[in-house]
Design a protein around this motif. Structure first.
Motif, mmCIF file in Angstrom:
data_model
loop_
_atom_site.group_PDB
_atom_site.id
_atom_site.type_symbol
_atom_site.label_atom_id
_atom_site.label_comp_id
_atom_site.label_asym_id
_atom_site.label_seq_id
_atom_site.Cartn_x
_atom_site.Cartn_y
_atom_site.Cartn_z
ATOM 1 N N THR A 151 -34.457 112.811 43.540
ATOM 2 C CA THR A 151 -33.533 113.818 42.999
ATOM 3 C C THR A 151 -33.988 114.276 41.620
ATOM 4 O O THR A 151 -34.008 115.477 41.327
ATOM 5 N N GLY A 152 -34.380 113.325 40.783
ATOM 6 C CA GLY A 152 -34.869 113.661 39.443
ATOM 7 C C GLY A 152 -36.130 114.509 39.516
ATOM 8 O O GLY A 152 -36.286 115.513 38.824
ATOM 9 N N LEU A 153 -37.030 114.102 40.398
ATOM 10 C CA LEU A 153 -38.290 114.819 40.587
ATOM 11 C C LEU A 153 -38.025 116.269 41.000
ATOM 12 O O LEU A 153 -38.601 117.214 40.461
ATOM 13 N N LEU A 211 -35.125 118.100 40.793
ATOM 14 C CA LEU A 211 -34.351 118.936 39.876
ATOM 15 C C LEU A 211 -35.143 119.296 38.621
ATOM 16 O O LEU A 211 -34.939 120.360 38.040
ATOM 17 N N ALA A 212 -36.053 118.405 38.217
ATOM 18 C CA ALA A 212 -36.814 118.683 37.001
ATOM 19 C C ALA A 212 -38.014 119.590 37.278
ATOM 20 O O ALA A 212 -38.615 120.126 36.351
ATOM 21 N N ARG A 213 -38.393 119.741 38.538
ATOM 22 C CA ARG A 213 -39.442 120.707 38.907
ATOM 23 C C ARG A 213 -39.074 121.276 40.275
ATOM 24 O O ARG A 213 -39.601 120.859 41.320
ATOM 25 N N GLY A 241 -39.040 121.622 33.606
ATOM 26 C CA GLY A 241 -38.463 121.709 32.265
ATOM 27 C C GLY A 241 -39.391 121.240 31.175
ATOM 28 O O GLY A 241 -38.963 120.986 30.054
ATOM 29 N N TYR A 265 -27.847 122.181 47.288
ATOM 30 C CA TYR A 265 -27.392 121.830 45.929
ATOM 31 C C TYR A 265 -27.861 122.862 44.914
ATOM 32 O O TYR A 265 -27.069 123.390 44.132
ATOM 33 N N THR A 271 -33.374 125.900 34.913
ATOM 34 C CA THR A 271 -34.660 125.221 34.743
ATOM 35 C C THR A 271 -35.691 126.001 35.557
ATOM 36 O O THR A 271 -35.469 126.274 36.726
ATOM 37 N N PRO A 272 -36.823 126.387 34.951
ATOM 38 C CA PRO A 272 -37.795 127.192 35.693
ATOM 39 C C PRO A 272 -38.366 126.411 36.885
ATOM 40 O O PRO A 272 -38.398 125.175 36.837
ATOM 41 N N GLN A 318 -28.195 117.828 48.752
ATOM 42 C CA GLN A 318 -29.318 117.828 47.815
ATOM 43 C C GLN A 318 -30.585 118.299 48.518
ATOM 44 O O GLN A 318 -30.783 118.021 49.702
ATOM 45 N N LEU A 324 -41.130 121.934 43.716
ATOM 46 C CA LEU A 324 -41.682 120.877 44.565
ATOM 47 C C LEU A 324 -40.881 120.735 45.847
ATOM 48 O O LEU A 324 -39.667 120.909 45.855
#
Lengths: 197, 385, 300
Positions: free
Chosen positions: C90-92, C94-96, C294, C270, C289-290, C126, C99
Motif C-alpha cells: 500500500t505504501g509503495l 500510494l507513494a508512487r 512524492g 481507492y 501526489t504525482p 485499494q 507502479l
C-alpha cells in the motif's frame, strides 16, 4: 524575571482553549513575550468543565505548568468551584458576571463582565470568549491592546474577523465604561505582572 | 538542497509541539505519512492530513500501527520521504517493521509522542520511558538514531534534522517527543524555504546491470535505487548479501549485521549532538533531554545560588549517546545528576560511561507530570557533597 | 572440488519464463509436488502476454513458502515481514501511483497474521493485485493449523483434527468490497493465467486465490498421497462456476472446490475515489501526489 500564570476555565463549547490560544499568540507572536499554553486533555465532551493555562513571561518559560495562577478567568460556575481556591491570595479574578457569582475576597481584585449578554447583543453568543479576551486585556494590561487585537484577528475563522473584532472592542469598552472612567477600580497591571521568580 | 516552498509555512506561529512537528516534517519534504490515531500524537497527523492534499502529499490512516510502519517502509522505497506518528502502545506494535526498515536500510522517521506506560498507562500525560525502547525495541542487534526536542520550536527544527539523518545513514530515525512538548503551545518561527537545508534522497548513478543494492560506500551506507526505475532489485528482511539475496549463514550474518551496527557506531561522533554549558570546572553535571531539560534549568539556577558548581549537558541526539564525551567528563567531576521521567534509562548509560569515575544520581519521576525542580536541586546538593 | 564443464555444443535450454526469473537463485526451495511454482509460472506468463512495463511493476511477499515468490522473480521484489505484505505494498503504491503492485503470498500470511490488512485493503478497494496461494496449512514452519484449514483435517498443531471453522476467503474479501475475486487450483493453469492477465489490467482490489497441494505436510499428515494425487483430486472434484455467489464457495475437507471468477465489478478504486473526492471538495487547490511519486528533486 516576571512570570504570570493564567488559568481560563468554562464549559466545553465556550471556546476556553481558543481564548487561551489567542492570549498566548498575542503575547508571544505579536507582543514580544514568551507564552506557554497547556490544556487539560480528557475524553471529548461538550458542556463538561474545561480549562486551559497560559504562562506569560519576559524570559523563556522553564516550568510548563502553572502552580497557582496570578489571574483566574472563569466563564462558568463549575469552573469557579473547581479552581477558585487555586488563585493566588493576591491574584486577579475575572468572571462572567451572569454565570458566576463569586465570593469576593478583599485581597483579590475582581472584575465581572456580562460577556455572554454582550455577545448576544452583537448577534452571536459564540463570540463570548472574544469579549472576555478584550476585557482581560483591559483589566491586566499584560500585553498591548494592539497585540491582542492582532491575536484575535489572526486566530478566528476567516470571514468572521469583523464580528470578532467588534466583540473584542466591546470587551475593552465594557472595562473602560465600568472600571476605567469611573475609576472605581484601577487596572490591575501591578498584580498581573506577577512575582519575580 | 533548499526546502520545497509548498511545504513551508514561513512566519511566526503559535503551535503546539504536535503541529510544529507536522509542519517540520512537511518542510523537510515528507510527502507520505501512514498513521493510526493515538493520544497524545494524533494532532501531528491531523495537521498533516489537512495540508497534504494541498501540497502533493499522501496521508492514509491505516488499520493499525503494524500496517502504518509497513506502509512507511514500502513508501520509502519510492524515494518519497515518509513518516509515521504514534505513542507508546503503537510504538510497541511498530517495532516489527522498524526492524524491517532497519534491515532493508530505509530512510524514514518514526515520531513517538511519549506518554506514561507500561501498557495503556497514562494516555494524556507525559512520560519519557520509551527511550530504551527506541534504541533496542525491535529484536536483533542494531543501532538507531533518536532525537528529543524540548519545545515546539525544536519539534519543528529537529524533525527536519531527523529526516536529514535518515537520508544520510539510510536508517529509520526515532523522533522522541513527549506529551508535554507535544501538547504545549508556544511561538514557533518557520524560516524561509531557502534557509532550510534538506538532504535529498541520493540515487545510485550506476546502471541496472552494474547495480547491487547492498554494496556499502566508505560510510558503510549502500547506494539507493528506487522501486520503479528499472533496477529490478530484490530486498528482504532476511539476512542478505550485497545482491539483497537471502543467505542463511553465520558468515553473511557477520557481514550484514556488523555493517548495520557499524554504520551508526563508526559515524557516532558525527551524529551525536548536545548542548553543553558550564561543565568546565563543574563538580556536578546534569544530563538532560526533552521537557526535563527545561525544568532542570530551574534547578540549576537554584543550586548555583547555593554555591554549587553545576554544569549541564542537554542531549539533542539521544542515540547514539555521546559516550566519549561523558567518559572524559567523568574523570573531571564528582557526579552526574540525571533527571528523567522514567525509573532510570539514560541514567544507566551515564553510569556505564562514567565507568566508576564519577557517581551517577538518578532523579526519577514515574510520569504523569514533570519533576518538581526542588527534587533535582536536592539531588544536586547531595551529589556535590 | 567441483568444476563447471562448459559444453557449448549442446544448445542451452531455457524455460520460457526464464527472463522473468532470477535464474541465479534457482533451484528454488519448494518441494517436489508443491504447487507454488506453477502459480509463479502462470503469473510470469501473464506478465509476458499482457506486455506490462516490467520496470513499473513490483512484487511484494510476506513470509512463508509462497512468500518466497518475490525473491525468484526478476522484478522489483520485496520480501517483507509476516503478514505485512499488503500494507507494505500500500505504501509503495500510494507513494508512487504509476507502479503496478502485486502481492504474492500464502493463506497463513494474508488471511491469518495479515487478516486485518486483507479486509481493510478490500474495504478500501485499494489498488493492489493480491495472489493468495492456499495450501491449507503453515508449510514453511512444519504444517501447523491455518485459518483456511478445513475441518477436520489434521495439522501439526491440530493433531486430532481441526475443529475451528475456516475462512471462506473469496467471500470474506468480496463482502468487504473487493472489485475482482477469483479462485482456481494449480491445475487450472490456463484459466489462472487468464485471471492474472485480466487482473493486471484492472484497478482496485483484485484478489485471486489459488488452491495448491502441499505434498510434504498437509497431504502427508492427512494421508492424501503425493502432489500428483492432489492434482488428480482437483481434476475430479473442482467445479467451475463463474459468477457463483461467494457464500457458496467455502471449501470443506476433500470436498468439491468451486472455482471461477466470482466478482468482476467496475467500481472506483481507492485512488480514483480519493482523487475524485478531493477534486470535488478542494477544486483547483488539490495537488495529488504525482504518478512518479512524492520524491522531491533538486530544482535545476
Amino acid at each position: 524575571m516576571s512570570r504570570t500564570e493564567v488559568r481560563i476555565t468554562g464549559f466545553g463549547g465556550q471556546g476556553v482553549v481558543l481564548a487561551a490560544y489567542i492570549i498566548g499568540r498575542a503575547c508571544s507572536v505579536f507582543g514580544g513575550k514568551h507564552a506557554t499554553m497547556t490544556q487539560s486533555f480528557g475524553p471529548e465532551a461538550r458542556g463538561a468543565a474545561c480549562s486551559a493555562t497560559q504562562i506569560i513571561s519576559d524570559t523563556e518559560v522553564l516550568y510548563p505548568y502553572i502552580v497557582r495562577p496570578d489571574i483566574l478567568i472563569v466563564m462558568s460556575s463549575d469552573g469557579y468551584d473547581t479552581y477558585r481556591d487555586e488563585l493566588k491570595d493576591d491574584g486577579i479574578l475575572i468572571y462572567e458576571k451572569d454565570l458566576v457569582h463569586p465570593i469576593l475576597k478583599k485581597r483579590q481584585p475582581s472584575f465581572g463582565i456580562p460577556s455572554t449578554r454582550i455577545a448576544e447583543s452583537l448577534g452571536r453568543t459564540i463570540v463570548q470568549n472574544i469579549v472576555m479576551i478584550g476585557f482581560f486585556g483591559a483589566v491586566t494590561q499584560i500585553v498591548s491592546r494592539e497585540a491582542l487585537r492582532k491575536g484575535v484577528e489572526a486566530s478566528v475563522p476567516p470571514g468572521t474577523e469583523e464580528l470578532n473584532l467588534k466583540a473584542f472592542e466591546a470587551g475593552l469598552a465594557y472595562f473602560d465604561d465600568e472600571y476605567g472612567k469611573k475609576k472605581t477600580k484601577k487596572p490591575a497591571k501591578a498584580a498581573a505582572a506577577g512575582k519575580s521568580d | 538542497m533548499e526546502a520545497d516552498p509548498a511545504g513551508v509555512l514561513t512566519g511566526a506561529h503559535y503551535f503546539d509541539g504536535d503541529f510544529a512537528c507536522g509542519e517540520g516534517a512537511m518542510a523537510a519534504g515528507c510527502r507520505f505519512v501512514a498513521g493510526y490515531p493515538i493520544t497524545p500524537s494524533t494532532e501531528v497527523v491531523e495537521r498533516i492530513s489537512r495540508r497534504f492534499p494541498l501540497i502533493g502529499g499522501t496521508f492514509i490512516q491505516m488499520e493499525d500501527e503494524l500496517a502504518s510502519m509497513a506502509a512507511v517502509a514500502g513508501a520509502s522505497w519510492t524515494g518519497t520521504k515518509s513518516m509515521t506518528v504514534t505513542s507508546g502502545p503503537g510504538f510497541s506494535l511498530m517495532m516489527e517493521n522498524i526492524g524491517l526498515a532497519t534491515m532493508m536500510e530505509l530512510p524514514c522517521v518514526v515520531v513517538n509522542v511519549q506518554r506514561g506506560g507500561p501498557s495503556t498507562g497514562l494516555p494524556t500525560m507525559v512520560g519519557q520511558a520509551d527511550i530504551m525502547q527506541a534504541r533496542w525495541g525491535s529484536h536483533g542487534d542494531y543501532e538507531t538514531i533518536a532525537l528529543s526536542p524540548q519545545s515546539p520550536q525544536e519539534a519543528f527544527d529537529l524533525v527536519i534534522d531527523a529526516f536529514n539523518l535518515a537520508e544520510i545513514y539510510r536508517t529509520p530515525v526515532m523522533f522522541m517527543m513527549d506529551e508535554c512538548v507535544g501538547h504545549m503551545s508556544e511561538k514557533v518561527v518557520i524560516p524561509k524555504p531557502e534557509e532550510i537545508e534538506i538532504v535529498p534522497r541520493k540515487l545510485t548513478t550506476k546502471s541496472p546491470e552494474e547495480f547491487l543494492p547492498y554494496v556499502p560506500d566508505e560510510n558503510l551506507v549502500p547506494e539507493f535505487a528506487r522501486a520503479g526505475d528499472g533496477y529490478k532489485f530484490h530486498t528482504t528482511g532476511l539476512t542478505h548479501d550485497e545482491r539483497g539475496y537471502p543467505v542463511m549463514s553465520a558468515e553473511c550474518q557477520e557481514l550484514n549485521v556488523r555493517r548495520l551496527v557499524d554504520k551508526i557506531r563508526r559515524n557516532a561522533e558525527k551524529i551525536v549532538r548536545f548542548e553543553e554549558e558550564a561543565t568546565d570546572g563543574a563538580d556536578v553535571v546534569l544530563i538532560t533531554y526533552g521537557i526535563t531539560a527545561r525544568v532542570a534549568r530551574m534547578a540549576i539556577d537554584i543550586a548555583r545560588k547555593k554555591g554549587v558548581k553545576v554544569g549541564v549537558i542537554r542531549l539533542i541526539v539521544v542515540w547514539p549517546f555521546p559516550e566519549k564525551h561523558i567518559r572524559e567528563l567523568a574523570k573531571k567531576i564528582k557526579a552526574f545528576v540525571v533527571p528523567e521521567i522514567n525509573y532510570g534509562q539514560i541514567a544507566l548509560e551515564v553510569e556505564r560511561c562514567s565507568a566508576g569515575n564519577a557517581a551517577t544520581r538518578l532523579v526519577s519521576h514515574m510520569g504523569g507530570g514533570v519533576h518538581n525542580p526542588q527534587d533535582i536541586v536536592d539531588a544536586i546538593l547531595e551529589a556535590a557533597k | 572440488m567441483s568444476k563447471v564443464i562448459d559444453r557449448p555444443e549442446v544448445a542451452k535450454e531455457q524455460h520460457p519464463v526464464a527472463p522473468l526469473l532470477r535464474m541465479d537463485r534457482i533451484p528454488h526451495i519448494w518441494c517436489p509436488g508443491c504447487g507454488i511454482g506453477t502459480v509463479v509460472k502462470c503469473f510470469a506468463t501473464a506478465l509476458q502476454e499482457t506486455e506490462v512495463d516490467l520496470n513499473k511493476l513490483a512484487i511484494v511477499s510476506g513470509i512463508g513458502c509462497s512468500g518466497r515468490a518475490a525473491g525468484y522473480m526478476k522484478l522489483d521484489g520485496f520480501h517483507t515481514t509476516h503478514g505485512r505484505a499488503i500494507p507494505f505494498a500500500t505504501g509503495l503504491k500510494l507513494a508512487r501511483p504509476e507502479l503496478k503492485v502485486v502481492v504474492f503470498s500464502g493463506d497463513g500470511d494474508l488471511a491469518g497474521i495479515g487478516g486485518n490488512h486483507l479486509i481493510h485493503s478490500a474495504r478500501r478497494n485499494q489498488d493492489l493485485m493480491v495472489i493468495l496461494v492456499n495450501n491449507f496449512n503453515y508449510a514453511m514452519t512444519g504444517g501447523q493449523n491455518a485459518p483456511t484449514t478445513p475441518t477436520p483435517a489434521k495439522t501439526s498443531t491440530m493433531p486430532y483434527g481441526n475443529f475451528e471453522h475456516p475462512f471462506n476467503v473469496p467471500h470474506l474479501v468480496a463482502s468487504c468490497g473487493a472489485s475482482y475475486v477469483a479462485r482456481w487450483t494449480s491445475l487450472h493453469v490456463r484459466r489462472m493465467t487468464k485471471s492474472f492477465k485480466e487482473a493486471l489490467n484492472r484497478k482496485g482490489f483484485r484478489f485471486i486465490e489459488v488452491v495448491t497441494p502441499c505434498a510434504t505436510l498437509y497431504a502427508r499428515l492427512n494421508k492424501l498421497g503425493l502432489g500428483l494425487d492432489l492434482m488428480r483430486f482437483y481434476h475430479q472434484e473442482s467445479e467451475i462456476r463463474n459468477g457463483a455467489d461467494t457464500r457458496d464457495v467455502a471449501i470443506g475437507y476433500q470436498s468439491k472446490i468451486i472455482c471461477g471468477k466470482f466478482v468482476d465489478e467496475d467500481r472506483p478504486s481507492y485512488l480514483e475515489t480519493m482523487h475524485e473526492y478531493y477534486r470535488k471538495v478542494l477544486g483547483d487547490k488539490y495537488v495529488p501526489t504525482p504518478p512518479e511519486g512524492g520524491m522531491l528533486r533538486e530544482q535545476n
